[in-house]
Write a protein that holds these residues in place. Sequence first.
Motif: not given
Length: 495
Positions: A179-180, A195-198, A221-223
């Motif tokens: 979780i970003y 989230c990192k899953d976009k 792909a970045r945060p």
Amino acid sequence: MSFRKVVRQSKFRHVFGQPVKTDQCYDDIRVSRVTWDSTFCAVNPSFVAIIVEASGGGAFLVLPLHKTGRIDKSYPTVCGHTGPVLDIDWCPHNDYVIASGSEDCTVMVWQIPENGLSQPLTEPVVVLEGHSKRVGIVTWHPTARNVLLSAGCDNVVLIWNVGTAEELYRLDGLHPDLIYSVSWSRDGSRFCTACKDKSVRVIDPRRGTVVAEKERAHEGARPMRAIFLADGKIFTTGFSRMSERQLALWDTENLEEPMGLQELDSSNGALLPFYDPDTNVVYVCGKGDSSIRYFEITEEPPYIHFLNTFTSKEPQRGMGWMPKRGLDVSKCEIARFYKLHERKCEPIIMTVPRKSDLFQDDLYPDTAGPEAAMEAEEWVAGRTAGPVLVSLRQAYVPSKQRDLKVSRRSLLHDSRATATATAASGATTPPSTPPAAPASARFSAPPVLGSGNATGGRLDEVLQEVAALRALVAEQGQRISRLEEQLSRLENGHV
């Protein structure tokens, strides 16, 4: 830079950013080098807190705002964590309470002495243990007292009642990856996550459900980051597939397509958004950038309107953001940032130039004050309430804060009945005699930030006095408004 093409009228077009003089900075601070995309800095009207390098554990500095200049290497820190501190957040309802999340998998809540630290603080008021991996996000509920959210690298979101040290909700399985960011809605009924899953998700914590979800909000792909705006829309920052930095605005009722999408540049620092609900201005600071861009969010297309950029020479390692009630309204200050360099913290003041010395109503609508709208138990029972607003007209004076006390017993099952019974007994007892609390109240009502056990009657008296004073202040505020109106009419020749 497509956003530069839109020229429109706005009172925030000429917002003027200025760093303070050198002697007003906080110098010789070893800012943390942890590779984590949090702000590393938290500010309120009393203190600035900064995550710093620490040998053999995790620490952060807490400095009274006026303690500027060179900070001695031996200055005491908050240093109870056994691993680096990753995130800190001041309680919105008590300027002396701060939460921290750490690589040691714990969340700690600290009570800061009124005049700041005179010795290292190693004993938190409460330690919250429930994550199995490092805790990278801590954020307080905006309107319910003592409710704290934490999110860890175990992809779990936990919501705590700090007043009883218990876990209220464990939201497991809603996020398949890291979780970003987490951001509460204005009334705290929901929160959104990036989230990192976009995916960006809107979550109802009390039901434990995902209310809305947007997959691939940003293709890169970045945060990413996602924040709730006051009207329930969501503002996100992220990266395109070609690694261009992007901003987007989303309507939670329809997440198919963004309402607005803008590409900024191809720098690689994560964009940290800061939002002012009173002016609907979003400030975007990139980690490693040397600029702060700001945008006004409006009802009409293209919805995200570029206003301006504040640029300085040095890149920023992190950024703190002062709540509205900590600003200097007499100088038309609408935002204040605390920019972290490698070895110092530099306040940056954003003002709207105005000729008049009068209070500027349009810049300072009533804003969220330090009073909680409800107790943790009421929120758990299903109540929802927006923030308790205060006027900044009588330049804000901090109220006397109450200490945070923690009761170890798990008390949610009967505390609502207790609260009702106490309220009923208080209502029928004259203020001079303390109401006789029922047995359950005497032994099991969880102390919230500052409830005392033997002060019922005195508290009633104080509350009545406060209510009377509030009424008086409101009345005087209206009178001042009327007089100012008359004065401005006279100045403008309308007699």
